[in-house]
Design an enzyme around this catalytic site. Structure first.
Site, PDB file in Angstrom:
ATOM      1  N   ASP A  11     -41.561  45.015  28.258  1.00  0.00           N
ATOM      2  CA  ASP A  11     -43.005  44.793  28.232  1.00  0.00           C
ATOM      3  C   ASP A  11     -43.361  43.865  27.067  1.00  0.00           C
ATOM      4  O   ASP A  11     -44.081  42.875  27.215  1.00  0.00           O
ATOM      5  CB  ASP A  11     -43.707  46.150  28.075  1.00  0.00           C
TER       6      ASP A  11
ATOM      7  N   ASP B 183     -35.265  42.939  17.763  1.00  0.00           N
ATOM      8  CA  ASP B 183     -36.013  42.103  16.810  1.00  0.00           C
ATOM      9  C   ASP B 183     -35.432  40.693  16.752  1.00  0.00           C
ATOM     10  O   ASP B 183     -36.147  39.692  16.731  1.00  0.00           O
ATOM     11  CB  ASP B 183     -36.101  42.745  15.410  1.00  0.00           C
TER      12      ASP B 183
ATOM     13  N   LYS C 280     -32.386  48.060  21.124  1.00  0.00           N
ATOM     14  CA  LYS C 280     -32.462  48.395  19.694  1.00  0.00           C
ATOM     15  C   LYS C 280     -31.435  49.511  19.442  1.00  0.00           C
ATOM     16  O   LYS C 280     -31.732  50.577  18.890  1.00  0.00           O
ATOM     17  CB  LYS C 280     -33.899  48.825  19.358  1.00  0.00           C
TER      18      LYS C 280
ATOM     19  N   TYR D 246     -42.082  55.285  28.823  1.00  0.00           N
ATOM     20  CA  TYR D 246     -43.123  55.230  29.855  1.00  0.00           C
ATOM     21  C   TYR D 246     -43.115  56.444  30.781  1.00  0.00           C
ATOM     22  O   TYR D 246     -43.986  56.561  31.646  1.00  0.00           O
ATOM     23  CB  TYR D 246     -42.982  53.949  30.691  1.00  0.00           C
TER      24      TYR D 246
END
Ligand code: NAP
Length: 408
Positions: A297, A273, A219, A152
């Site tokens: 988000d 995930d 991740k 971002y």
């Protein structure tokens, strides 16, 4: 001693409150000009009811977004930024961000400018909502999303730009790294200091609000030096600065026969995930979720769907000096100007703002009246379409919430 954050923890602020504080509001775009007035009228009614008219918010409008471009030639005028800096509290409607072109996200710009580093998003099931889960009441989460770092930061180049040609040449010559000639490139950065401060905010929230666990979502198996580092730094803060309050999952297995010792907060982590499937399968196992910007988000909208709709989610963007309160959803443009939009997300954000101000009685009155309206099937179209309830318009739903304030 842990390095204390000044980010609010949901426990209310101490000291004698200002009985007539100025609070800024910005309608924003899309459904904003309908849902912001709704939230203001609910907040005013709750404050009046909770304090018998002895406290009152003085609302002051600032203009940002499309309306600001129309009136002042820019979407984020200097004057509005200065007012936010000096007033510190802002109830903000959604702002449109064009996809793939046009200006950068004004929401991100505001969060960066004011260093609103903690995006706090509570997700809780209200009885009466139509959820895809068989046991939706198990969903009671608070997402702590880092708000100023990660992808971002907006460092990116179009695939055919001069700057990217220069960057390709540089990394090839100096680092021996080949970048595809037809690829746009964005830079992902995750910094230690920003990770550490959001971790402190999440753990302090968990301690003050007696939450059971803090789960680090990352991740890190793929993005080792960004998301993997987020995981390492977050654990580092947990075990070095909050040793007496937390226990890690590894310690629970190795030292405590799989049971979290009484009074301790479990700190664990899940690969992103897996986090999604875990949250859908066993939402009750998760409590506070600590995530970098992008993961935070994504997981917020997914969590919103678990309780029926993101239209009911409120959020706070907090920094050391100011706080911005906004719904999780966006402009919902197709509903703009039709008296259809659900204002619950921004109403709940208003309640979060009252909590931050230490006006807990008014905050709690709002939460109860929203709960009561939804339970009675008094809801807007987005929720009514999944049940047998008759859809109320934005204004009629707002009146229903106000009517229920202070009624138990
Ligand atoms: P969105 O505006 O949140 O809308 C997505 C869908 O969610 C809508 O089509 C609608 O679903 C439902 N929805 C959202 N808010 C609702 C409400 N108040 N009442 C009833 N239904 C509601 O997301 P988007 O379409 O991805 O984004 C639109 C714009 O908003 C983009 O420019 C985006 O950048 C911006 N945005 C701003 C913020 C912010 O200001 N903080 C946050 C997110 C997105 P159904 O179609 O199923 O009825």
């Amino acid at each position: 001693m842990p390095k204390r954050n000044k980010v609010p923890t949901g426990a209310g602020s101490k000291g004698e409150p200002d009985k007539s504080p100025t609070v800024l509001y910005a309608n924003g775009d899309g459904v904003g000009p309908e849902i912001i007035p709704s939230a203001i009228s609910v907040v005013d009614a709750a404050v009046k009811s909770a304090y018998n008219g002895k406290r009152k918010i003085l609302w002051k409008e600032i203009v940002i977004g499309k309306e600001a471009t129309k009136r002042f030639g820019e979407p984020l005028p200097r004057k509005s930024i200065d007012l936010i800096r000096s007033n510190k509290l802002l109830l903000k409607g959604p702002l449109e961000t064009p996809v793939g072109t046009g200006h950068k996200s004004l929401n991100v710009e505001l969060r960066m400018l004011l260093d609103l580093y903690a995006n706090i998003r509570p997700v809780r099931y209200f009885e009466g909502l139509k959820s895809p889960l068989t046991n939706p009441s198990a969903v009671d989460l608070v997402i702590f999303r880092e708000n100023t770092d990660d992808l971002y930061t907006g460092i990116e180049w179009p695939y055919d730009s001069q700057d990217l040609r220069a960057l390709r040449a540089f990394v090839s010559e100096r680092l021996g790294v080949y970048l595809e000639a037809d690829a746009g490139i964005g830079i992902k950065q995750i910094s230690k200091s920003k990770t550490e401060r959001i971790t402190r905010a999440a753990i302090e929230y968990a301690i003050k609000n007696k939450r059971r666990s803090v789960t680090i979502m990352h991740k890190g198996n793929i993005m080792k030096f960004t998301e993997g580092a987020f995981r390492e730094w977050a654990y580092g803060v947990a075990v070095k600065e909050y040793r007496s309050s937390v226990v890690t999952e590894e310690e629970v297995v190795q030292k405590y026969k799989g049971r979290v010792p009484a009074g301790k907060i479990l700190v664990n982590d899940r690969i992103a995930d897996n986090m999604f499937q875990q949250l859908i399968k066993s939402p009750g196992d998760y409590d506070v979720i600590l995530a970098p910007n992008l993961n935070g988000d994504y997981i917020s909208d997914a969590a919103g769907a678990l309780v029926g709709d993101i239209g009911v989610l409120g959020s706070a963007d907090m920094g050391e000096r100011s706080g911005m309160f906004e719904a999780v959803h966006g402009t919902a443009q197709k509903y703009a100007g039709k008296n259809i939009a659900n204002p619950t997300g921004i109403i709940i954000s208003g309640a979060m703002m009252l909590g931050y101000m230490g006006w807990e009685e008014a905050a709690s009155a709002i939460k109860k009246s929203v709960e009561s309206a939804i339970k009675a099937g008094k809801v807007t179209n987005d929720l009514a379409r999944y049940t047998k309830a008759k859809a109320l318009g934005t204004k009629e739903y707002t009146a229903e919430v106000i009517r229920r304030i202070g009624k138990g």
